[in-house]
Scaffold this motif. Structure first.
Motif, PDB file in Angstrom:
ATOM      1  N   SER A   1       0.820  -1.205   0.000  1.00  0.00           N
ATOM      2  CA  SER A   1       0.000   0.000   0.000  1.00  0.00           C
ATOM      3  C   SER A   1       0.857   1.259   0.000  1.00  0.00           C
ATOM      4  O   SER A   1       2.067   1.214   0.229  1.00  0.00           O
ATOM      5  N   ALA A   2       0.215   2.400  -0.237  1.00  0.00           N
ATOM      6  CA  ALA A   2       0.931   3.673  -0.353  1.00  0.00           C
ATOM      7  C   ALA A   2       1.709   4.004   0.910  1.00  0.00           C
ATOM      8  O   ALA A   2       2.831   4.517   0.848  1.00  0.00           O
TER       9      ALA A   2
ATOM     10  N   GLU B   1     -10.633   8.546  -5.497  1.00  0.00           N
ATOM     11  CA  GLU B   1     -10.036   9.758  -6.061  1.00  0.00           C
ATOM     12  C   GLU B   1     -10.617  11.008  -5.410  1.00  0.00           C
ATOM     13  O   GLU B   1      -9.896  11.977  -5.134  1.00  0.00           O
ATOM     14  N   ARG B   2     -11.924  10.977  -5.150  1.00  0.00           N
ATOM     15  CA  ARG B   2     -12.552  12.128  -4.498  1.00  0.00           C
ATOM     16  C   ARG B   2     -12.036  12.327  -3.082  1.00  0.00           C
ATOM     17  O   ARG B   2     -12.100  13.429  -2.541  1.00  0.00           O
ATOM     18  N   GLU B   3     -11.529  11.226  -2.494  1.00  0.00           N
ATOM     19  CA  GLU B   3     -10.996  11.308  -1.130  1.00  0.00           C
ATOM     20  C   GLU B   3      -9.483  11.468  -1.114  1.00  0.00           C
ATOM     21  O   GLU B   3      -8.865  11.450  -0.046  1.00  0.00           O
ATOM     22  N   GLY B   4      -8.862  11.553  -2.311  1.00  0.00           N
ATOM     23  CA  GLY B   4      -7.436  11.863  -2.399  1.00  0.00           C
ATOM     24  C   GLY B   4      -6.499  10.742  -2.032  1.00  0.00           C
ATOM     25  O   GLY B   4      -5.534  10.939  -1.285  1.00  0.00           O
ATOM     26  N   VAL B   5      -6.727   9.544  -2.570  1.00  0.00           N
ATOM     27  CA  VAL B   5      -5.842   8.425  -2.262  1.00  0.00           C
ATOM     28  C   VAL B   5      -4.482   8.613  -2.907  1.00  0.00           C
ATOM     29  O   VAL B   5      -4.312   9.392  -3.843  1.00  0.00           O
ATOM     30  N   GLN B   6      -3.506   7.845  -2.420  1.00  0.00           N
ATOM     31  CA  GLN B   6      -2.166   7.817  -2.996  1.00  0.00           C
ATOM     32  C   GLN B   6      -1.928   6.472  -3.654  1.00  0.00           C
ATOM     33  O   GLN B   6      -2.572   5.485  -3.340  1.00  0.00           O
ATOM     34  N   ALA B   7      -0.971   6.428  -4.556  1.00  0.00           N
ATOM     35  CA  ALA B   7      -0.675   5.199  -5.288  1.00  0.00           C
ATOM     36  C   ALA B   7       0.042   4.192  -4.406  1.00  0.00           C
ATOM     37  O   ALA B   7       0.828   4.564  -3.544  1.00  0.00           O
ATOM     38  N   PRO B   8      -0.197   2.904  -4.611  1.00  0.00           N
ATOM     39  CA  PRO B   8       0.613   1.883  -3.949  1.00  0.00           C
ATOM     40  C   PRO B   8       2.078   2.010  -4.336  1.00  0.00           C
ATOM     41  O   PRO B   8       2.412   2.602  -5.363  1.00  0.00           O
ATOM     42  N   LEU B   9       2.942   1.425  -3.526  1.00  0.00           N
ATOM     43  CA  LEU B   9       4.377   1.590  -3.722  1.00  0.00           C
ATOM     44  C   LEU B   9       4.971   0.635  -4.738  1.00  0.00           C
ATOM     45  O   LEU B   9       5.934   0.971  -5.410  1.00  0.00           O
TER      46      LEU B   9
ATOM     47  N   THR C   1      -6.603  -4.874  -8.396  1.00  0.00           N
ATOM     48  CA  THR C   1      -5.794  -5.124  -7.200  1.00  0.00           C
ATOM     49  C   THR C   1      -5.360  -3.811  -6.568  1.00  0.00           C
ATOM     50  O   THR C   1      -5.434  -3.629  -5.343  1.00  0.00           O
ATOM     51  N   GLU C   2      -4.922  -2.891  -7.405  1.00  0.00           N
ATOM     52  CA  GLU C   2      -4.485  -1.585  -6.911  1.00  0.00           C
ATOM     53  C   GLU C   2      -5.644  -0.842  -6.253  1.00  0.00           C
ATOM     54  O   GLU C   2      -5.492  -0.225  -5.193  1.00  0.00           O
ATOM     55  N   THR C   3      -6.814  -0.921  -6.860  1.00  0.00           N
ATOM     56  CA  THR C   3      -7.996  -0.282  -6.286  1.00  0.00           C
ATOM     57  C   THR C   3      -8.356  -0.921  -4.950  1.00  0.00           C
ATOM     58  O   THR C   3      -8.646  -0.223  -3.971  1.00  0.00           O
ATOM     59  N   LEU C   4      -8.347  -2.242  -4.902  1.00  0.00           N
ATOM     60  CA  LEU C   4      -8.700  -2.965  -3.684  1.00  0.00           C
ATOM     61  C   LEU C   4      -7.768  -2.601  -2.539  1.00  0.00           C
ATOM     62  O   LEU C   4      -8.207  -2.358  -1.409  1.00  0.00           O
ATOM     63  N   LEU C   5      -6.484  -2.535  -2.815  1.00  0.00           N
ATOM     64  CA  LEU C   5      -5.508  -2.226  -1.774  1.00  0.00           C
ATOM     65  C   LEU C   5      -5.670  -0.793  -1.276  1.00  0.00           C
ATOM     66  O   LEU C   5      -5.621  -0.525  -0.064  1.00  0.00           O
ATOM     67  N   ALA C   6      -5.884   0.138  -2.200  1.00  0.00           N
ATOM     68  CA  ALA C   6      -6.094   1.524  -1.795  1.00  0.00           C
ATOM     69  C   ALA C   6      -7.366   1.661  -0.967  1.00  0.00           C
ATOM     70  O   ALA C   6      -7.421   2.451  -0.017  1.00  0.00           O
ATOM     71  N   ALA C   7      -8.396   0.894  -1.311  1.00  0.00           N
ATOM     72  CA  ALA C   7      -9.635   0.931  -0.540  1.00  0.00           C
ATOM     73  C   ALA C   7      -9.420   0.393   0.871  1.00  0.00           C
ATOM     74  O   ALA C   7      -9.932   0.950   1.848  1.00  0.00           O
ATOM     75  N   CYS C   8      -8.667  -0.688   0.996  1.00  0.00           N
ATOM     76  CA  CYS C   8      -8.358  -1.225   2.332  1.00  0.00           C
ATOM     77  C   CYS C   8      -7.586  -0.210   3.156  1.00  0.00           C
ATOM     78  O   CYS C   8      -7.815  -0.071   4.371  1.00  0.00           O
TER      79      CYS C   8
END
Length: 673
Positions: free
Chosen positions: A69-70, A93-101, A121-128
């Protein structure tokens, strides 16, 4: 679609050893993910996460797993698909997430910050990371088995989708806690010596599959659908004294249900839909949405088409949305009693799909049998596993993803038992017990062949009438109410403890009526119980293993949980009308396909197993059922098995399914030695 695995060691283990173990486990799952593989190891804690990838979305390296994760706090491996991940991504995106590493920055145009790729997968991890695992699971629409390592809390989280589409085994063996998509990866763990669970074996002989949460091995379990498990280091050394059932809060282990079909069924029955036209319209739109989401892929996509109501409905809606002919696949057999290819062909022609039909000979079909123990990993005895594997193999030559009609029966009242059991019980329940049992003996006194001949003479339009008459009679033997009858009908070996030496009866949901939802109609009770047991334990297991054996991803639009919730708001009278099941699906399907192409007795996806056991498979079966061999192995009592074998060979009774269960265990036992 992918394969996941992992280990959580009891004691400190060197990185080199961990890497070697992870490599062995990953190699057992290459068929689930031939495109890529990865490992992630925590040096301080002694945990390894393992992934094999079948690339479906974002074929670039930015979809590589394990993914970090980010913040660096979470590490994820994930098998399945999150169909609404683009919608979730917009919320993030509306909540300003960061990219995974993990993973390199993308070079292609069109991928914008903060995302490095477009994988779910990237979306799922950012959501977690943003919402936490439980809230992410509630928002997700999809099929999945997830392993999430929390580096801050030093907790391992395992989660499985709502209905059990994707498998996840876990448990304890020498040296630590292990988990994987398939048992074959766990057996690669050094020192794996978990013995066969005789109680699970008895349950297998009853149901023809090992029911959740058991596996064929002691100490290894299946995470139940809709459940999540949290494990700390303390839980690695604290083995539970009994098979884990949700809810459970033991030292170092928390198991709970994050989605409950029980609650869905009761809520649906409490707020039923009253307008049938509006209900069918809502179902069609919901199915369209599910199909649209499940048709998103960066690889070729098609669908299975058997010619039945379920698959035909999915294909009809797919084709109505598509700009080009949908690729459809079916399989045909030389034996007309088991061949549905002619119906699928007619429907494909009417809908204008790009249809592929494979006609297989008995020899080609029999060649599959030696592969079954390796593919299914534990004993599994639904003989339709053979045509399922053949149609998956055929489809994989052309596509990487195939949609199926699985779960239409459980949701909309398609199985024969929903249509006949209540009526038959009503006619027989008034009989005194001795009279009812005499009727049972009378039915069983006539051979299967004689019932088939009588049915033909009386023009009774029921396929395999003799088999079904015997099954019903056996089901009526010793029952006191309709729920007893259902339990008997889904049991093949009625007294499996007399067959498995040293076994005790395991306590399944079917025996715990106090845990069932309050449902007035017995048909709805049967549908609920099938969805909780037979659907994940048999149907979804069968399709997953067959498809993954050839690196094919399968998707089931009926299993979108919003479709499930809508189905349970439909009263029984909307699902079964005039003795015909799946009425809402028929209402939708008849808009696209003429009724005469669909209306025929339900057939199922089977093979002429009874005759094969008396013919080309006889020598193979005789060897596996040899009395001396059974005695030497020490698992099964040869007396009832040999009696069934003689009855079957002599055509006095059709014991094909009971014998197939024994044969699949024997073949599995032989393959692992």
């Amino acid at each position: 679609m992918c394969g996941v695995a992992g280990v959580f060691f009891r004691t400190a283990t060197s990185v080199d050893t961990t890497v070697r173990i992870a490599g062995h486990m990953a190699s057992a799952l290459v068929h689930r993910g031939p495109d890529d593989g990865g490992q992630w190891i925590d040096r301080d804690v002694g945990i390894a996460l393992i992934h094999r990838r079948l690339s479906i979305l974002d074929l670039s390296p930015t979809g590589h797993q394990p993914m970090v994760s980010a913040s660096g706090r979470f590490v994820l491996v994930f098998n399945g698909e999150i169909y609404n991940h683009l919608e979730l991504r917009k919320e993030l995106e509306r909540e300003g997430v960061q990219a995974p590493l993990s993973g390199p920055l993308p070079e292609e145009e069109g991928v914008y910050a903060p995302w490095r790729g477009h994988s779910d997968t990237e979306t799922l991890l950012a959501a977690c990371e943003r919402w936490g695992l439980e809230e992410t699971l509630r928002r997700a629409v999809g099929m999945f088995a997830i392993a999430l390592w929390d580096r801050a809390e030093r907790q391992l989280h395992l989660a499985r989708d709502r209905l059990g589409e994707k498998p996840l085994y876990y448990g304890w063996c020498r040296g630590g806690f292990v988990f994987a998509s398939e048992l074959k990866a766990l057996r690669r763990f050094p020192g794996f010596d978990n013995p066969v669970d005789r109680n699970a074996l008895a349950a297998y002989l009853r149901f023809l599959y090992v029911p959740e949460p058991w596996s064929i091995y002691q100490g290894i379990y299946k995470l139940e659908p809709g459940c999540r498990l949290t494990l700390t280091g303390e839980g690695v050394t604290n083995l539970p004294s009994a098979p884990p059932h949700a809810p459970m809060d033991a030292r170092g282990l928390l198991l709970r249900r994050w989605w409950s079909l029980h609650r869905v069924t009761e809520a649906g029955n409490a707020a039923p839909l009253g307008d049938e036209v509006a209900a069918v319209s809502a179902l069609e739109e919901r199915l369209r949405e599910s199909i649209r989401l499940q048709s998103v892929a960066d690889v070729p996509l098609g669908a299975f088409l058997s010619g039945g109501v379920d698959s035909s409905t999915i294909v009809a809606l797919m084709q109505s949305e598509a700009v080009a002919p949908v690729r459809t696949f079916t399989i045909g057999f030389e034996d007309a009693a088991y061949d549905e290819a002619i119906y699928a062909r007619a429907i494909a022609h009417h809908l204008g799909t790009d249809h592929t039909e494979l006609s297989v000979t008995p020899h080609e079909t029999l060649d599959v049998i030696p592969q079954l123990p390796r593919i299914y990993d534990e004993p599994f005895a639904d003989s339709s596993q053979i045509p399922t594997l053949l149609v998956c193999r055929q489809a994989r030559r052309h596509v990487t993803v195939a949609l199926s009609g699985d779960a239409g029966d459980e949701l909309f009242g398609g199985y024969n038992r929903y249509l006949w059991v209540q009526r038959i019980w009503t006619k027989l329940a008034w009989m005194p017990w001795p009279v009812r049992q005499a009727a049972v003996r009378l039915i069983l006194s006539r051979s299967v062949d004689r019932w088939d001949t009588l049915g033909a003479w009386l023009k009774i339009r029921v396929n395999l009438l003799g088999d079904k008459a015997h099954k019903l009679a056996e089901g009526l033997s010793g029952v006191h109410d309709l729920d007893d009858l259902y339990h008997n009908l889904v049991s093949e070996w009625k007294q499996p403890m007399t067959v498995v030496l040293g076994a005790r009866e395991v306590s399944t949901l079917l025996a715990h009526r106090d845990e069932w939802p309050v449902l007035r109609e017995p048909e709805h009770r049967m549908m609920y119980l099938d969805a909780m047991t037979y659907l994940p334990g048999d149907i979804l297991c069968k399709v997953d293993r067959a498809a993954m054996a050839v690196s094919l991803e399968t998707r089931a639009p009926f299993l979108d949980h919003r479709v499930v919730e809508l189905a349970w708001r439909m009263p029984l009278a909307m699902k079964i009308c005039g003795g015909v099941g799946k009425w809402p699906l028929r209402r939708i399907l008849y808009k696209y396909v003429p009724r005469e192409l669909i209306e025929r007795p339900k057939q199922g996806f089977g093979i002429p197993l009874a005759e094969w056991l008396r013919g080309p498979l006889r020598d193979w079966a005789e060897d596996l059922l040899d009395e001396r061999r059974l005695n030497d192995e020490g698992f099964l009592n040869p007396v009832p098995i040999r009696r069934y074998w003689r009855e079957h060979l002599g055509r006095r009774r059709n014991r094909q399914h009971a014998l197939w269960a024994v044969l699949m265990f024997q073949a599995w036992l032989e393959a692992r030695t």
